[in-house]
Each structure stands twice: as C-alpha cells, then as structure tokens.
Design an enzyme around this catalytic site. Structure first.
Site, PDB file in Angstrom:
ATOM      1  N   HIS A  18     -11.365   6.294   4.872  1.00  0.00           N
ATOM      2  CA  HIS A  18     -11.534   6.484   6.262  1.00  0.00           C
ATOM      3  C   HIS A  18     -10.609   7.583   6.591  1.00  0.00           C
ATOM      4  CE1 HIS A  18      -7.468   5.141   6.720  1.00  0.00           C
ATOM      5  NE2 HIS A  18      -7.463   3.814   5.964  1.00  0.00           N
ATOM      6  N   HIS A  21      -7.408   8.786   5.019  1.00  0.00           N
ATOM      7  CA  HIS A  21      -7.632   9.159   3.793  1.00  0.00           C
ATOM      8  C   HIS A  21      -8.111  10.504   3.788  1.00  0.00           C
ATOM      9  CE1 HIS A  21      -8.337   4.768   2.898  1.00  0.00           C
ATOM     10  NE2 HIS A  21      -7.283   5.095   2.444  1.00  0.00           N
ATOM     11  N   CYS A 126       5.582 -10.090  -0.767  1.00  0.00           N
ATOM     12  CA  CYS A 126       4.464  -9.885  -0.107  1.00  0.00           C
ATOM     13  C   CYS A 126       3.376  -9.257  -0.982  1.00  0.00           C
ATOM     14  CB  CYS A 126       4.659  -9.033   1.116  1.00  0.00           C
ATOM     15  SG  CYS A 126       3.277  -8.467   1.877  1.00  0.00           S
ATOM     16  N   CYS A 129       1.860  -5.883   0.207  1.00  0.00           N
ATOM     17  CA  CYS A 129       2.647  -4.692  -0.259  1.00  0.00           C
ATOM     18  C   CYS A 129       3.042  -4.689  -1.754  1.00  0.00           C
ATOM     19  CB  CYS A 129       4.021  -4.769   0.497  1.00  0.00           C
ATOM     20  SG  CYS A 129       3.958  -4.689   2.259  1.00  0.00           S
ATOM     21  N   CYS A 143       6.656 -10.313   6.703  1.00  0.00           N
ATOM     22  CA  CYS A 143       6.660  -8.932   6.152  1.00  0.00           C
ATOM     23  C   CYS A 143       6.678  -8.020   7.364  1.00  0.00           C
ATOM     24  CB  CYS A 143       5.567  -8.852   5.334  1.00  0.00           C
ATOM     25  SG  CYS A 143       4.787  -7.134   5.169  1.00  0.00           S
ATOM     26  N   HIS A 146       2.846  -6.594   7.123  1.00  0.00           N
ATOM     27  CA  HIS A 146       1.491  -7.195   7.282  1.00  0.00           C
ATOM     28  C   HIS A 146       1.545  -8.462   8.303  1.00  0.00           C
ATOM     29  CE1 HIS A 146       0.888  -5.012   3.515  1.00  0.00           C
ATOM     30  NE2 HIS A 146      -0.489  -5.032   3.636  1.00  0.00           N
ATOM     31  N   LYS A 295      -3.850   1.218  16.477  1.00  0.00           N
ATOM     32  CA  LYS A 295      -3.953   1.374  15.125  1.00  0.00           C
ATOM     33  C   LYS A 295      -5.559   1.136  14.599  1.00  0.00           C
ATOM     34  CE  LYS A 295      -2.012  -0.648  11.219  1.00  0.00           C
ATOM     35  NZ  LYS A 295      -1.143  -1.557  10.494  1.00  0.00           N
ATOM     36  N   LYS A 298      -9.890  -2.705  10.395  1.00  0.00           N
ATOM     37  CA  LYS A 298     -11.369  -3.311  10.405  1.00  0.00           C
ATOM     38  C   LYS A 298     -11.427  -4.233  11.471  1.00  0.00           C
ATOM     39  CE  LYS A 298     -11.801  -4.516   6.136  1.00  0.00           C
ATOM     40  NZ  LYS A 298     -12.047  -4.982   4.857  1.00  0.00           N
TER      41      LYS A 298
HETATM   42  N1  MSP Z   1      -1.921   3.581  -3.555  1.00  0.00           N
HETATM   43  C1  MSP Z   1      -0.898   4.116  -2.672  1.00  0.00           C
HETATM   44  C2  MSP Z   1      -0.459   5.363  -3.078  1.00  0.00           C
HETATM   45  C3  MSP Z   1      -0.026   5.741  -4.421  1.00  0.00           C
HETATM   46  S1  MSP Z   1       0.433   7.413  -4.502  1.00  0.00           S
HETATM   47  C4  MSP Z   1       1.407   7.287  -6.128  1.00  0.00           C
HETATM   48  C5  MSP Z   1      -1.595   3.773  -1.206  1.00  0.00           C
HETATM   49  N2  MSP Z   1      -2.604   3.810  -0.913  1.00  0.00           N
HETATM   50  S2  MSP Z   1      -3.503   4.145   0.220  1.00  0.00           S
HETATM   51  O1  MSP Z   1      -4.950   3.761   0.128  1.00  0.00           O
HETATM   52  O2  MSP Z   1      -3.077   3.081   0.956  1.00  0.00           O
HETATM   53  O3  MSP Z   1      -3.228   5.517   0.753  1.00  0.00           O
HETATM   54  C6  MSP Z   1      -2.124   5.415   1.902  1.00  0.00           C
HETATM   55  C7  MSP Z   1      -2.247   6.941   2.213  1.00  0.00           C
HETATM   56  O4  MSP Z   1      -3.551   7.118   2.733  1.00  0.00           O
HETATM   57  C8  MSP Z   1      -1.162   7.553   3.263  1.00  0.00           C
HETATM   58  O5  MSP Z   1       0.037   8.002   2.805  1.00  0.00           O
HETATM   59  C9  MSP Z   1      -1.862   8.704   3.948  1.00  0.00           C
HETATM   60  O6  MSP Z   1      -2.133   9.710   3.004  1.00  0.00           O
HETATM   61  C10 MSP Z   1      -3.371   8.178   4.061  1.00  0.00           C
HETATM   62  N3  MSP Z   1      -3.571   7.439   5.221  1.00  0.00           N
HETATM   63  C11 MSP Z   1      -4.096   5.951   5.450  1.00  0.00           C
HETATM   64  N4  MSP Z   1      -4.071   5.544   6.541  1.00  0.00           N
HETATM   65  C12 MSP Z   1      -3.631   6.764   7.197  1.00  0.00           C
HETATM   66  C13 MSP Z   1      -3.594   6.911   8.770  1.00  0.00           C
HETATM   67  N5  MSP Z   1      -3.930   6.046   9.783  1.00  0.00           N
HETATM   68  N6  MSP Z   1      -3.151   8.000   9.227  1.00  0.00           N
HETATM   69  C14 MSP Z   1      -2.927   9.130   8.359  1.00  0.00           C
HETATM   70  N7  MSP Z   1      -2.846   9.050   7.360  1.00  0.00           N
HETATM   71  C15 MSP Z   1      -3.038   7.755   6.497  1.00  0.00           C
HETATM   72  O7  MSP Z   1      -0.543   3.799  -0.453  1.00  0.00           O
END
Ligand code: MSP
Length: 649
Positions: A18, A21, A126, A129, A143, A146, A295, A298
C-alpha cells in the site's frame, strides 16, 4: 568515494503493498539514485519478511500453506517495484536459503559468546505484534497497537542478553548525533534507553510455531521473527565473507517508519554488538501517512494502492507528490486533492510550461539549435547565483533526507526562470533583432532546464531522462558531475538540436474532487401525458432493472498462475490478482482454447461477487468472462493495462 548502502524494511507478506510501503521504497529509491548521481557505488536493498505467527494466520485464513501464501504476496511486492521505477539491487526474502544460514550463523556466534541463555518467562503476548508486553506497556489491559487483549503465555525460551549492550548503545548514540535522525527519534530512543528494557526473548517453541528458522543449538525452537528479519540487512550482502558485505556495510543506512523504531534502534545495534559486527552508519526514520487525516485501514476501505495513483496521475507526479508533500520525519495526510493541486501548480504550470516554452522559443528564434551564450548581464548573473544556491541547497537537503526542502529549493530556480523569461522578454529582443542578447537569454534558460532535469532524476527518473533527451542529450549517469552542476553554467553545447515540443505533464482535467460525493442526478418528473407514455425499451420482458445489474461486481484481474485441473481436462485453475489481500482462485472451462502459458500475465474480467462453489473438488471464487468465436474463445479484458482490482462499470 565511500560506497553507500540503503535498505527499506522488509515488508510482511500478510498484506498487499500500500501507500506506506510505496512511500518508504520510493524514498529509498530516490536516495539511492542521488548517491549514484554523486558517483558513489550504491547498493539498494528491499524485500519481504515471511516467517512468524502473522504469516501463518494469514495463510490459514486463505486456505494455503505459509510458503505458498508467502510466495504469492512476496511476488506482488516484487512485481510492483519496477512499475514504480524502483531500482533495487536485490530483493531479499527471509525464506531464502542463504538468509536462513546467515541467521543461524549469527545466532551461533552470539550463543557461543554466552549472550544467549535459556529461561522461563511468563508474559502478555500479542500475536499481532509477535511480542511479549509488560503490564506497564499495556493500555487498559490491551495491546496499544492492536487494541486486543494479549494472551498470557508462560513458557521456556531463549533470551538475548540485550541489557548488557544498552549502555554502550546509549554512549554510541550520544557520541554520534547522525546515528539516528531526525532528532525527535534520536531523543525518543535516548529516553527509551532510560527505562529498564531488560533482555530480549528470541525464540518460540516449535510446539507453538514451526514457521521460522530453527535455532542452531536447539532444534525444538525457532527464532523470533525480529531476530530473523533484522539480519536480512547483512545476509543480503553475503555476511560474513561476501564481497558486497565487505564493500557496503560500512556505508549502511536503514530507512524505516516510526512504527519499527525500537527494533531498529535498540534490538539491531545490540545484536550487532553481541555478534562483533560494526554498527550500521545511520537510521533514518519517517512519519506515517494517514488518508484524509484518518488511519489507513482495510476495514475503513481507505487503503491507497500506489499503482492506482501512479496509473491515475502518472508515475512521476505520484513520486513527486510523495517526496514533496511529506516533511521527512513528520506524519502527513494523503489526499488526492492535494496531489491534484501540486500536479497543476508545480508540475503542469511551473515546470511543464517553462520547459515547453523554452523549447518552442528555441525553435522559433534559432531553428531548434541551442544558441551561443554571449556576455552575461546582471539579470543573467542573478539567475546563475540563485541557481547555484538552489542546487547547492537541493543537494545538501537531499543528502539529509529533507526531500520536501530540497524540492522547494529547486522550484525556486524553476519559478525564477519563469520570471526571467518575462523580464528579459525574448520576443522583444527578437523583434529588435538583438540576436546575441536573445541567444544568451535562451542559453541561460536551456542550461537551467538541463540542470533541473539532472537534479530531478532521483525523484522522477523517466521524466528527467525525457527532458534531457528533448534538450538534445542522452542521460548518462557516469557522465554526471553534481559538484560541477553547482559551479558551472555551461554544460549545454551550442548547436545541439532540441525537440520542437514537449508535453511533460499533460493536463488530465484533474480537478480537485468535491468534498461531498455529488448528489445523484434527479430524474426529471414526467409532466405531460405524452412524456408519461411507456417508452418502448421499458416494455422489454427480459430486461432487468439497473439496480439488478449494479449488484454484479465486475473486476479486472491479472492472471498470476494457471494449473490444469487434476480431474477435468476441460478445466483450468487460475490464480488471479483481483486487487485483494490474497490471490483469488477461479476454475474455468477454457482449457480447450487456452494454454496456461498464454494466460499468465493477461488481464481478464471476473465476476467477483459470485458465490464460491466447488468444481470437481476445487473452489472457484468467481467466473471470468469470455466470448465464443467460431474458431475459439476470446477473453474479455481492458484495452490497455489497468490496476488489478479495477472495477468494471
Ligand atoms: N516486517 C517488518 C519489518 C522488518 S525490517 C527488518 C514490518 N513490516 S511491515 O510490512 O509492517 O512494514 C512496516 C513499514 O512499512 C514501515 O516501517 C514503513 O516503512 C511502511 N509503512 C507501512 N505503513 C505506513 C504508513 N501508513 N505510512 C508510512 N509508512 C508506513 O514492520
């Protein structure tokens, strides 16, 4: 020049990509391109995080094995990145054999050092997390992330003696202000370290979880998902002996959002210390995107798909918006209205107009050839001076991840060039046949445009390359000298032919949306008896009401994979990307007309809300639409590629 390494977090494979990412990965791409422009050897890493409870649960919900499920979602990330012009050097998966071996190697190193011990622990776990919470950390017993009540679990596990390294870590952060940036996150970590963070539970018993990397010193346990995931940053480089590790690790920078600050700022550096590996150079932390101030979630149905935005507004505009709108480190609200606003003002008006005006004047006054630059006047020197400051500032801010400020500087130059055209009035110079002065003015503008294009490359690579091409050149990464771009204004060769027109950001009738959805058009009340007479079409006995048709949810889906049905020659089993969290399986009687190879990658139209049913033992979640022909079967699909999941209406 020192090599530069940048990583994104590796994303969980329990949800499709999304905006969040997309943002982190676009930022990492831009910064890696910037370092390549500076002539530095650069390594850009991204990938997926595939072990742990979360993934098992998501796979189960989808009726798949974890690996099969992880494969399909990981592929969605992998396929998305090139479409956003992401130029990563490697895509790592934590299920890669090399990664698993590396994790076991590091675990053994830390174990041999005596920094891993076995103990019993009871805590509030949790599953979202994937970690234990202390009583103090819970909010109203739940948590904080969540909002769910964690499960109390008491079990024997392995612990990493993290506490031993917390003081050295604090000292390192104090002594190296650049280690964690922006400042607010550095301060947050320093105050975290004032609390007693204790040791870290780094195993899960196989009785509870098998989807993980086995501990090399106890086969009854798998590694905690964070201990596994963080190591990707070195396993990807081939730690301990790999050439890439030797070359790039000293220049390592991690890019993450604030949600995963603690694992990156505390767990990871202490793990590195214990394993005797040098610390990474810098952690760069950005804020969160919300959508229209709420926020993204989904359940609220407001998750922004990066590809949809890129398809709607153009990839360059989307990347530009992400980098210019968010102040790095702070939260930002995503709205299409703001995107449209920036598109119209900054891209179509300021940049696009300036560029097309410069090219058409070159054609009108000099037959398309870059003119000679004559003696400079004060007005020209003002441009050069402002340009010099703007580009120097751009480079400094970009280097420090302050993208919005960097872009602002570049736009000062763009706006100034627009003004310069007006004040130097080339049309009057032409009327007076002052061609030497006219040539100088145009040269200053065209050279300014070239410099702007070079600086835009990290942000919008293909548009920048188009600009350079239209200025008669070819983008050559190796030939760029960023320092010289600041100090000298004479990169363009007089006599070079430029394109006669340019339309970098075609206006797409992008108007900000109305705040409220438009009222449905009122149906005109029939007034006269003639108007009341039934229309012929309404007499159709087989006709259905529009509302009936509207119940059918038709979507465009992309065929991901196709298998032959094991029990029916006529049937194929298709896995489709219909813009959902997981691929959708559809069984279709088209085997006679289409081979699996012909179907993979095609876009088809699927009835997405048909009740699932089993066809010879295989669940079919929908139906794809086709037209019988004399010599086969044509499949319905869009005439040009659209985002998977787009609604057909
Ligand atoms: N798998 C772990 C990371 C392990 S790294 C060794 C994880 N994955 S995640 O899919 O949840 O990705 C989190 C990351 O996605 C955030 O740190 C950020 O880079 C990005 N984002 C996810 N949602 C976001 C927003 N709403 N806004 C900005 N970035 C965000 O955590």
């Amino acid at each position: 020049m020192k090599p530069f390494f940048i990583s994104t977090p590796i994303y969980y494979v329990n949800a499709r990509p999304h905006l969040g990412h997309g943002y982190t990965t676009v930022v990492a791409d831009s910064i890696s391109r910037f370092h390549r422009l500076k002539g530095e050897a650069t390594f850009f890493l991204t990938g997926t995080d595939e072990h742990g409870d979360k993934i098992v649960q998501a796979a189960e919900a989808n009726g798949q094995q974890p690996k099969e499920y992880a494969d399909s979602i990981s592929q969605l990330f992998k396929d998305l990145w090139p479409r956003l012009e992401i130029s990563n050097d490697q895509f790592i998966r934590t299920t890669d054999e090399r990664h698993k071996k590396c994790v076991q190697h590091v675990l053994q190193q830390v174990f041999d050092k005596g920094d891993i011990y076995f103990d019993e622990y009871g805590g509030h776990y949790c599953f979202g997390c994937e970690r234990f919470y202390t009583e103090k950390e819970l909010v109203d017993g739940k948590c904080p992330d969540h909002q769910t009540v964690p499960t109390f679990i008491k079990e024997k596990n392995y612990f990493f003696r993290m506490s031993k390294y917390l003081e050295p870590l604090r000292a390192h952060i104090e002594a190296n202000p650049d280690f964690i940036q922006p400042e607010r996150y550095r301060n947050e970590v320093l105050s975290m370290l004032k609390e007693d963070l204790g040791d870290l539970c780094i195993s899960r018993p196989k009785t509870r979880l098998t989807w993980g990397i086995e501990l090399p010193f106890d086969r009854d346990f798998v590694t905690y998902v964070w201990f596994d995931a963080l190591i990707n940053y070195i396993s990807a480089l081939g730690y301990p002996d790999g050439e890439d590790y030797k070359k790039y690790w000293a220049g390592a920078h991690h890019l993450v959002a604030k949600d995963i600050l603690k694992p990156h700022a505390v767990f990871w550096p202490t793990m590195l210390m214990a394993a005797g590996i040098p610390l990474y150079k810098g952690l760069r932390v950005h804020g969160y995107w919300t959508v229209n101030e709420t926020k993204m979630s989904k359940s609220l149905g407001n998750v922004v798909a990066p590809l949809d935005m890129a398809a709607k507004y153009g990839l360059s505009a989307f990347r530009y918006f992400l980098l210019s709108e968010m102040s790095f480190g702070q939260d930002s609200s995503f709205s299409e209205d703001a995107l449209v606003g920036r598109f119209n003002a900054d891209l179509a008006n300021d940049l696009g107009n300036l560029f097309s005006r410069s090219l058409s004047m070159t054609h009108k006054y000099f037959g398309g050839a870059v003119p000679e630059c004559g003696d400079l006047q004060d007005l020209d020197r003002e441009v050069l001076e402002l340009g010099q400051n703007a580009m120097a500032n751009f480079q400094t801010q970009f280097e420090h991840f302050q993208f919005s400020r960097a872009i602002k500087s570049l736009w000062e130059l763009i706006r100034f060039l627009n003004k310069y055209i007006d004040s130097s009035a080339p049309w009057t110079l032409y009327k007076n046949q002052d061609l030497v002065r006219l040539g100088t003015v145009l040269y200053v503008i065209l050279e300014g445009m070239r410099k702007i294009a070079v600086h835009l490359w990290p942000i919008m690579p293909s548009t920048a390359e188009t600009m350079i091409r239209q200025l008669g050149g070819a983008f050559d990464l190796g030939g760029v000298d960023l320092e010289a771009e600041i100090t000298s204004w004479f990169g363009l060769q007089p006599g070079t032919m430029v394109a006669d027109r340019s339309n970098l950001f075609p206006r797409q009738d992008l108007e900000p949306k109305a705040e409220k959805p438009a009222e449905p058009k009122k149906v005109k009340e029939p007034k006269t008896p003639r108007e009341q007479a039934p229309q012929p079409a309404l007499a159709c006995p087989q006709c259905i009401e529009f509302e009936d048709f509207a119940k059918v949810d038709l979507r465009v889906a992309t065929v991901l994979s196709v298998d032959k049905h094991p029990e029916a020659d006529r049937l194929l089993i298709l896995k489709l990307d219909a813009g959902e969290d997981a691929p959708r399986q559809v069984v279709s009687g088209i085997a006679e007309f289409w081979t699996p190879e012909e179907l993979v990658g095609r876009q088809v139209v699927v009835v997405a809300n048909l009740k699932p049913r089993k066809l010879r033992g295989q669940v079919s979640q929908g139906m794809i639409l086709a037209v019988k022909k004399e010599d086969g079967l044509a499949l319905l699909g869009p005439s040009s590629e659209v985002a998977s999941g787009s609604k057909v209406s």
